[in-house]
Design a protein around this motif. Structure first.
Motif, PDB file in Angstrom:
ATOM      1  N   ALA A 206      37.869  -0.254   4.946  1.00 16.72           N
ATOM      2  CA  ALA A 206      38.517  -0.874   3.791  1.00 16.72           C
ATOM      3  C   ALA A 206      39.087  -2.242   4.161  1.00 16.72           C
ATOM      4  O   ALA A 206      38.959  -3.214   3.395  1.00 16.72           O
ATOM      5  CB  ALA A 206      39.612   0.038   3.251  1.00 16.72           C
ATOM      6  N   ALA A 209      36.333  -4.793   4.643  1.00 17.71           N
ATOM      7  CA  ALA A 209      35.815  -5.322   3.381  1.00 17.71           C
ATOM      8  C   ALA A 209      36.589  -6.559   2.945  1.00 17.71           C
ATOM      9  O   ALA A 209      36.041  -7.450   2.279  1.00 17.71           O
ATOM     10  CB  ALA A 209      35.887  -4.242   2.302  1.00 17.71           C
ATOM     11  N   ARG A 273      26.692   2.597   3.031  1.00 18.79           N
ATOM     12  CA  ARG A 273      28.103   2.219   3.144  1.00 18.79           C
ATOM     13  C   ARG A 273      28.246   0.800   3.670  1.00 18.79           C
ATOM     14  O   ARG A 273      29.067   0.013   3.163  1.00 18.79           O
ATOM     15  CB  ARG A 273      28.816   3.211   4.069  1.00 18.79           C
ATOM     16  CG  ARG A 273      30.315   3.070   4.119  1.00 18.79           C
ATOM     17  CD  ARG A 273      30.975   3.417   2.796  1.00 18.79           C
ATOM     18  NE  ARG A 273      30.999   4.833   2.519  1.00 18.79           N
ATOM     19  CZ  ARG A 273      31.438   5.344   1.368  1.00 18.79           C
ATOM     20  NH1 ARG A 273      31.840   4.555   0.383  1.00 18.79           N
ATOM     21  NH2 ARG A 273      31.434   6.650   1.167  1.00 18.79           N
ATOM     22  N   THR A 276      27.130  -1.920   0.995  1.00 19.19           N
ATOM     23  CA  THR A 276      27.911  -2.013  -0.239  1.00 19.19           C
ATOM     24  C   THR A 276      29.365  -2.393   0.033  1.00 19.19           C
ATOM     25  O   THR A 276      29.911  -3.282  -0.617  1.00 19.19           O
ATOM     26  CB  THR A 276      27.876  -0.673  -1.011  1.00 19.19           C
ATOM     27  OG1 THR A 276      28.293   0.395  -0.148  1.00 19.19           O
ATOM     28  CG2 THR A 276      26.483  -0.398  -1.528  1.00 19.19           C
ATOM     29  N   LEU A 277      29.979  -1.740   1.010  1.00 23.12           N
ATOM     30  CA  LEU A 277      31.394  -1.986   1.277  1.00 23.12           C
ATOM     31  C   LEU A 277      31.613  -3.180   2.209  1.00 23.12           C
ATOM     32  O   LEU A 277      32.511  -4.002   1.972  1.00 23.12           O
ATOM     33  CB  LEU A 277      32.025  -0.732   1.893  1.00 23.12           C
ATOM     34  CG  LEU A 277      33.533  -0.792   2.177  1.00 23.12           C
ATOM     35  CD1 LEU A 277      34.322  -1.010   0.900  1.00 23.12           C
ATOM     36  CD2 LEU A 277      33.996   0.497   2.876  1.00 23.12           C
ATOM     37  N   LEU A 541      30.758   2.114  -5.706  1.00 23.26           N
ATOM     38  CA  LEU A 541      30.414   1.463  -4.442  1.00 23.26           C
ATOM     39  C   LEU A 541      30.339  -0.051  -4.599  1.00 23.26           C
ATOM     40  O   LEU A 541      30.819  -0.805  -3.742  1.00 23.26           O
ATOM     41  CB  LEU A 541      29.082   2.002  -3.926  1.00 23.26           C
ATOM     42  CG  LEU A 541      29.090   3.427  -3.373  1.00 23.26           C
ATOM     43  CD1 LEU A 541      27.674   3.901  -3.101  1.00 23.26           C
ATOM     44  CD2 LEU A 541      29.922   3.518  -2.098  1.00 23.26           C
ATOM     45  N   ARG A 544      33.856  -1.648  -5.064  1.00 24.26           N
ATOM     46  CA  ARG A 544      34.575  -1.645  -3.788  1.00 24.26           C
ATOM     47  C   ARG A 544      36.085  -1.459  -3.940  1.00 24.26           C
ATOM     48  O   ARG A 544      36.738  -0.874  -3.092  1.00 24.26           O
ATOM     49  CB  ARG A 544      34.311  -2.924  -2.983  1.00 24.26           C
ATOM     50  CG  ARG A 544      32.847  -3.188  -2.695  1.00 24.26           C
ATOM     51  CD  ARG A 544      32.691  -4.171  -1.549  1.00 24.26           C
ATOM     52  NE  ARG A 544      33.367  -5.422  -1.814  1.00 24.26           N
ATOM     53  CZ  ARG A 544      33.681  -6.312  -0.861  1.00 24.26           C
ATOM     54  NH1 ARG A 544      33.387  -6.071   0.401  1.00 24.26           N
ATOM     55  NH2 ARG A 544      34.295  -7.444  -1.163  1.00 24.26           N
ATOM     56  N   TYR A 547      37.789   2.131  -3.540  1.00 24.67           N
ATOM     57  CA  TYR A 547      37.792   2.622  -2.155  1.00 24.67           C
ATOM     58  C   TYR A 547      38.883   1.921  -1.349  1.00 24.67           C
ATOM     59  O   TYR A 547      39.658   2.563  -0.640  1.00 24.67           O
ATOM     60  CB  TYR A 547      36.421   2.367  -1.534  1.00 24.67           C
ATOM     61  CG  TYR A 547      36.235   2.939  -0.143  1.00 24.67           C
ATOM     62  CD1 TYR A 547      35.583   4.143   0.048  1.00 24.67           C
ATOM     63  CD2 TYR A 547      36.708   2.266   0.988  1.00 24.67           C
ATOM     64  CE1 TYR A 547      35.405   4.684   1.315  1.00 24.67           C
ATOM     65  CE2 TYR A 547      36.539   2.787   2.264  1.00 24.67           C
ATOM     66  CZ  TYR A 547      35.882   3.993   2.426  1.00 24.67           C
ATOM     67  OH  TYR A 547      35.714   4.505   3.686  1.00 24.67           O
TER      68      TYR A 547
END
Length: 556
Positions: A206, A209, A273, A276-277, A541, A544, A547
């Motif tokens: 996280a 990102a 993952r 996308t993240l 996803l 973002r 998440y």
């Protein structure tokens, strides 16, 4: 699901660690018990995985209605602590993997790998299998890259033990290849971890990102390439998939089934993952489109050239990984939703087909198409069990394989680029060739009339050659009985190299297979809600934010 979540309360994050903790706890108890109370140990294993399945379903409902659920292990707040996260995607993966591993465990108990040996299966196989399940769940729920790496290493350790059980020369050789390739992937992943931490000061996904966009484009590309290479080896994408067809078919049917159906999807999940993240909309997606195309074509051409069902299915496994990479690389919400749906479909169908291959070997005495025939007449139930998931894998409408492929083709059309159209053509060609190889298996193994003596008679002892994965048969003479040492899982080793064919297949083996066939059909019957769930997962996803907020909360 709604009333149950109301009963549990809105704060259900305490469920998130259970898919990791429960199998580890059960494995520890089984190791402590050793070989005592074998029946109780069987129920302990089945019970643990059943609870994991129930928890997975609850996490799907919680993630869908309440948003991503995050838990900080030990009370250390993110990003310093270990974070486990269940969003729609990870909850779906945990649920599907729990269902698959539960069915395979029941199948393996019937085959005699668990519960019939005096020492090895109870003391080695079942605990190792449960540790494998914990590693898979940990990888799906990991909220930071290092914990994801730990999940991969748990998988490597447990899978190497399962792959080499029995200690035959062929299994040891295949296991060595598998470990070398897996270690290469782990080294790449570890290098990537060091680079990521040096560049950003964190490995929490996280927080990454938020921080990755702040570093230079060139450095970000280097980090992405290292991670994609590591995940690509585990996902078995071309040209990093040459190891798979030589490693998986050597193992016993339950081990091959769970490896083929599940372990490669952990790599696919990691790619989803990451793309996308961590690295949304980067230029490497174009390269991944080429990789998806090559994976489809080279994999299915390899399948066309095979005469052994296990190797044929291993190559189709590689080719269909290309569909999932295609959905990710297209970079649109429709493609991502199609990839998520196709992952759930393919885990179920591929596992089912490998379990059925084990039944074919036990009934017909071989998995070579040259030594099979007439199974539709002598084992009609087995023929039906094969036909349904085979047609599903081939994409026959209205089955889930067809629906997943249509979603991916629609995503390609929405992208509208020449490369996307070329990829769509490759996807259609791969589907047609999949039907061809499946039809060839059906015609050779089930439909044609076998020559006299081609198919092993019930009671035939199959002795595995140490230098080959192919069994040679030795029929019992008149009045000769099969002794205990000739059965899988008895005193001859952890997984014996001797199989006795049987006209009546063990009920738990058939029951577990029937359950997975039914699960594959359920993906078709309930395709509407599942597609909607996959679409919401894809939107989450790509957004973002849900998440990131679930993990970091007010710590940002």
């Amino acid at each position: 699901m709604g009333p149950l979540l109301t009963l549990l309360g809105e704060d259900v994050h305490y469920l998130v660690p259970l898919p990791v903790v429960l199998p580890l706890f059960a494995a520890g108890v089984k190791l402590a018990l050793g070989i005592r109370w074998p029946r109780l140990q069987q129920w302990l294993s089945v019970g643990a995985l059943t609870v994991v399945l129930v928890v997975g379903v609850l996490l799907m409902g919680a993630a869908d209605q309440l948003g991503p659920q995050a838990v900080q292990i030990g009370g250390w707040e993110a990003p310093q602590g270990i974070t486990l996260v269940a969003d729609r995607l990870s909850a779906l993966m945990v649920t599907v993997s729990a269902a698959i591993t539960l069915a395979v465990l029941v199948y393996s108990i019937g085959q005699g790998m668990a519960g019939k040996a005096e020492v090895a299966p109870l003391s080695v196989y079942q605990p190792t299998y449960l540790i494998l399940v914990a590693g898979v769940s940990n990888a799906f729920l990991a909220g930071d890259l290092f914990n994801l790496y730990v999940g991969f290493e748990i998988l490597l350790t447990a899978s190497y033990v399962l792959l080499t059980l029995g200690g035959t020369q062929s299994r040891m050789r295949a296991g060595a290849i598998y470990v070398v390739v897996s270690l290469l992937s782990s080294v790449l992943f570890l290098i990537a971890l060091g680079l990521v931490y040096a560049a950003t000061g964190t490995v929490n996904m996280a927080q990454l990102a938020e921080r990755l966009p702040e570093i230079s484009t060139e450095l970000r590309l280097v980090l992405e390439v290292f991670l994609i290479m590591a995940f690509g080896i585990k996902a078995a994408v071309f040209p990093l998939a040459a190891w798979l067809p030589d490693s998986y078919p050597i193992a016993p049917a339950p081990v091959t089934a769970v490896f083929a159906g599940l372990l490669t999807k952990v790599g696919v999940y990691a790619i989803i993952r990451a793309q996308t993240l961590l690295f949304p909309g980067t230029q490497i997606n174009t390269f991944l489109l080429w990789v998806a195309m090559a994976t489809m074509i080279m994999g299915i051409l390899g399948a066309v050239a095979q005469n052994d069902i296990k190797r044929l299915l291993s190559f189709t496994l590689v080719s269909h990984i290309g569909y999932m990479v295609m959905g990710v690389a297209l970079g649109n919400e429709l493609g991502l939703a199609g990839a998520i749906f196709y992952v759930a479909h393919h885990i179920t169908v591929q596992t089912t087909l490998f379990l059925i291959t084990g039944l074919i070997e036990r009934r017909g005495g071989s998995t070579s198409l040259e030594n099979l025939g007439g199974l539709a007449r002598i084992a009609p139930t087995l023929a039906i069990l094969f036909f349904v998931p085979a047609m599903n894998l081939g994409g026959i409408p209205p089955l889930s394989g067809f629906l997943g492929k249509v979603a991916l083709l629609q995503a390609g059309a929405a992208a509208g680029t020449p490369l996307a159209y070329a990829l769509m053509a490759s996807a259609v060609l791969t589907s047609l060739l999949t039907l061809y190889v499946i039809a060839r298996v059906w015609n050779s193994a089930f439909w044609r009339t076998p020559a006299e003596g081609m198919v092993a008679e019930p009671g035939t002892v199959l002795e595995y050659n140490e230098d080959s994965s192919d069994p040679s048969t030795a029929a019992l003479g008149p009045g000769e009985a099969v002794g205990p040492s000739s059965r899988i899982g008895d005193a001859s080793g952890p997984i014996a190299t001797t199989i006795v064919t049987s006209a009546v297949l063990p009920r738990s083996m058939v029951g577990a297979t029937v359950a997975l066939v039914a699960m594959g059909l359920a993906l078709t019957v309930f395709a509407g809600p599942l597609v909607a769930y996959a679409s919401e997962a894809a939107a989450e996803l790509m957004a973002r934010t849900p998440y990131i907020e679930a993990v970091l909360g007010g710590s940002r």
